[in-house]
Design a protein around this motif. Structure first.
Motif, PDB file in Angstrom:
ATOM      1  N   THR A 302       0.827  -1.209   0.000  1.00  0.00           N
ATOM      2  CA  THR A 302       0.000   0.000   0.000  1.00  0.00           C
ATOM      3  C   THR A 302       0.856   1.252   0.000  1.00  0.00           C
ATOM      4  O   THR A 302       0.390   2.321   0.360  1.00  0.00           O
ATOM      5  CB  THR A 302      -0.921   0.024   1.234  1.00  0.00           C
ATOM      6  OG1 THR A 302      -0.121  -0.024   2.420  1.00  0.00           O
ATOM      7  CG2 THR A 302      -1.888  -1.132   1.223  1.00  0.00           C
ATOM      8  N   THR A 331      -2.113   4.290  -6.495  1.00  0.00           N
ATOM      9  CA  THR A 331      -2.120   5.179  -5.340  1.00  0.00           C
ATOM     10  C   THR A 331      -2.397   4.395  -4.063  1.00  0.00           C
ATOM     11  O   THR A 331      -2.890   3.267  -4.090  1.00  0.00           O
ATOM     12  CB  THR A 331      -3.176   6.277  -5.507  1.00  0.00           C
ATOM     13  OG1 THR A 331      -4.464   5.659  -5.590  1.00  0.00           O
ATOM     14  CG2 THR A 331      -2.919   7.099  -6.762  1.00  0.00           C
ATOM     15  N   ASP A 332      -2.127   5.032  -2.930  1.00  0.00           N
ATOM     16  CA  ASP A 332      -2.426   4.403  -1.634  1.00  0.00           C
ATOM     17  C   ASP A 332      -3.898   4.032  -1.538  1.00  0.00           C
ATOM     18  O   ASP A 332      -4.250   2.953  -1.059  1.00  0.00           O
ATOM     19  CB  ASP A 332      -2.076   5.367  -0.493  1.00  0.00           C
ATOM     20  CG  ASP A 332      -0.594   5.359  -0.160  1.00  0.00           C
ATOM     21  OD1 ASP A 332       0.066   4.346  -0.437  1.00  0.00           O
ATOM     22  OD2 ASP A 332      -0.104   6.377   0.366  1.00  0.00           O
ATOM     23  N   ALA A 333      -4.762   4.939  -1.981  1.00  0.00           N
ATOM     24  CA  ALA A 333      -6.196   4.699  -1.861  1.00  0.00           C
ATOM     25  C   ALA A 333      -6.610   3.479  -2.672  1.00  0.00           C
ATOM     26  O   ALA A 333      -7.419   2.652  -2.207  1.00  0.00           O
ATOM     27  CB  ALA A 333      -6.966   5.932  -2.331  1.00  0.00           C
ATOM     28  N   SER A 334      -6.065   3.342  -3.854  1.00  0.00           N
ATOM     29  CA  SER A 334      -6.416   2.192  -4.691  1.00  0.00           C
ATOM     30  C   SER A 334      -5.852   0.903  -4.111  1.00  0.00           C
ATOM     31  O   SER A 334      -6.542  -0.125  -4.048  1.00  0.00           O
ATOM     32  CB  SER A 334      -5.872   2.402  -6.114  1.00  0.00           C
ATOM     33  OG  SER A 334      -6.499   3.499  -6.746  1.00  0.00           O
ATOM     34  N   ALA A 336      -5.217   0.135  -1.154  1.00  0.00           N
ATOM     35  CA  ALA A 336      -5.732  -0.227   0.177  1.00  0.00           C
ATOM     36  C   ALA A 336      -6.950  -1.141   0.121  1.00  0.00           C
ATOM     37  O   ALA A 336      -7.345  -1.707   1.144  1.00  0.00           O
ATOM     38  CB  ALA A 336      -6.073   1.043   0.959  1.00  0.00           C
ATOM     39  N   ASP A 337      -7.553  -1.297  -1.037  1.00  0.00           N
ATOM     40  CA  ASP A 337      -8.751  -2.142  -1.137  1.00  0.00           C
ATOM     41  C   ASP A 337      -8.394  -3.585  -0.778  1.00  0.00           C
ATOM     42  O   ASP A 337      -7.527  -4.194  -1.402  1.00  0.00           O
ATOM     43  CB  ASP A 337      -9.295  -2.087  -2.567  1.00  0.00           C
ATOM     44  CG  ASP A 337     -10.684  -2.693  -2.678  1.00  0.00           C
ATOM     45  OD1 ASP A 337     -10.864  -3.823  -2.204  1.00  0.00           O
ATOM     46  OD2 ASP A 337     -11.567  -2.036  -3.251  1.00  0.00           O
TER      47      ASP A 337
END
Length: 448
Positions: A302, A331-334, A336-337
């Protein structure tokens, strides 16, 4: 008592490798239309990838002059920004934005070449885009060594920009020797558990060093004639081995990353399953030895842009789940799923010996990969195999329109429609584009 004599102080003839590089740069004539056309596409795609890199704050925070607010008269302009820098710092900036995303760049070396060309053009030297294309066409993979490959992003541009700066053959030998002896990067930052963002600016650093070393030699700095054959140092006298002679082969065979922003070892399109990731029991990735060795990585991922782009199971899992793989997928947001790591845990790589043999074969340069998906109900889907991805030389006619579409997407983030069209008209006319002054080309991409 016994004594040991010191080493001889007589300077030998320069190593043959150094001489061959200098002869290539100063004497070889590129007469391949394919090399020039591919260099044009390479320049277009590289600028686009640099603009895409500017969308990420982790990249832009590293850019600009060393002293904030500095504007260098006749300095290098950095595409997508309003910076005008000395050519050394300009090379770092351009090299960094080009390489930042790792997954979309065709030429790390352009950071040094464009920085020097733009600077010289603004000083009044009549450099055109043709010189940029010719310089790119001259670039070659000089050798594979046990250091990080950015050593070649230092050696090759040093040779090219030395000629652009007006150095003669002997001075180019001196400059290239300085590039070889310069402190080289270890590969630590490309491998777990130390993978980090340095791999995204390492090429920019190498570009800046290349320009700096060439400028030092221009001022009179001497070289090291036996830098590659000295028996007690780096290569310990072991001769280099070359797969092919210097020429235009490398440029003609550039592998463009068109369909997916990913390491080339995975460019296989999974079959439409009509199922979700939860329905998958296992995914076998049949690939080359290089992919298994370099990008078959395990563990939670992540960290923004520090590993997911070099993890083959991430690059397979993401599009299987979401149906796409873009720059924003890293990205981190992607990352992190939780569905991503759950699917990654069901994946494994196996080497295909045939793929491994064809991967470095000069006549093929294939990037073979295959995906085999097994579902929880026992269904095994048809294996999908792709030997030559869309960006391969063998598919250039098919891939070029898609490459231009990729460039259109990249410039759309920065410029109004009218200016986008001006850029497209400029780069699409190969004849007039080749005659365009370098500084006028760079000005097209200055931040509005």
């Amino acid at each position: 008592m016994s004594g040991h004599g010191g080493g001889s102080t007589l300077r030998p003839e320069p190593d043959k490798v150094l001489q061959d590089i200098a002869d290539y740069i100063h004497s070889y004539k590129i007469d391949s239309p394919l090399a020039f056309e591919t260099a044009r596409l390479c320049l277009i795609d590289t600028i686009g990838c640099g603009l895409e890199g500017l969308r990420f704050p982790e990249c832009t925070k590293l850019l600009g002059p060393v002293v904030e607010g500095t504007i260098v008269p006749n300095g290098t302009k950095v595409p997508g920004t309003n910076y005008q820098l000395d050519p050394i710092r300009g090379a770092f900036n351009i090299g960094t934005i080009i390489r930042w995303l790792q997954r979309g760049h065709p030429s790390d070396n352009l950071g040094a070449i464009l920085a020097v060309a733009d600077h010289l053009a603004r000083q009044g030297q009549p450099l055109t885009a043709h010189e940029i294309q010719g310089s790119l066409a001259l670039l070659n993979s000089f050798n594979r060594v046990g250091l990080d490959h950015v050593v070649l992003v230092k050696v090759a541009p040093t040779a090219v920009v030395s000629k652009m700066l007006g150095l003669n053959r002997d001075q180019t030998i001196d400059a290239v020797s300085q590039a070889w002896v310069d402190g080289q990067s270890l590969r630590t930052y490309r491998h777990a558990p130390n993978t980090g963002p340095r791999k995204s600016w390492a090429a920019g650093d190498a570009c800046s060093r290349a320009v700096n070393l060439a400028l030092l030699v221009k001022k009179g700095e001497k070289g090291l004639p036996s830098v590659l054959t000295a028996k007690t140092f780096l290569f310990k006298g072991k001769p280099f081995e070359f797969q092919i002679p210097y020429g235009s082969y490398v440029m003609e065979n550039v592998l463009f990353k068109i369909s997916y922003p990913a390491e080339f070892q995975f460019h296989a399109q999974p079959a439409e399953t009509g199922k979700t990731a939860e329905d998958i029991k296992s995914v076998r990735i049949r690939t080359q030895e290089a992919a298994v060795r370099i990008i078959d990585k395990q563990g939670h991922w992540t960290i923004l842009l520090t590993g997911s782009d070099h993890a083959i199971n991430y690059m397979v899992a993401y599009p299987l789940i979401f149906g796409e793989l873009t720059s924003d997928s890293y990205t981190d947001a992607s990352a992190a799923d939780p569905k991503i790591d759950a699917l990654r845990a069901k994946m494994y790589c196996v080497e295909d010996k045939g793929f491994s043999v064809d991967y470095p074969d000069p006549a093929k340069r294939s990037i073979g990969n295959a995906l085999l998906v097994e579902l929880n109900d026992g269904t095994i889907l048809d294996e999908v195999e792709v030997e030559y991805p869309i960006g391969h030389k063998r598919r250039r006619e098919e891939g070029t329109p898609l490459l231009i579409n990729k460039f259109k997407r990249h410039i759309s983030h920065y410029f109004e429609l009218a200016h986008q069209q001006k850029i497209l008209d400029t780069v699409s006319d190969a004849t007039s584009f080749a005659k365009m002054p370098v500084d006028k080309f760079t000005d097209l991409f200055v931040e509005p």
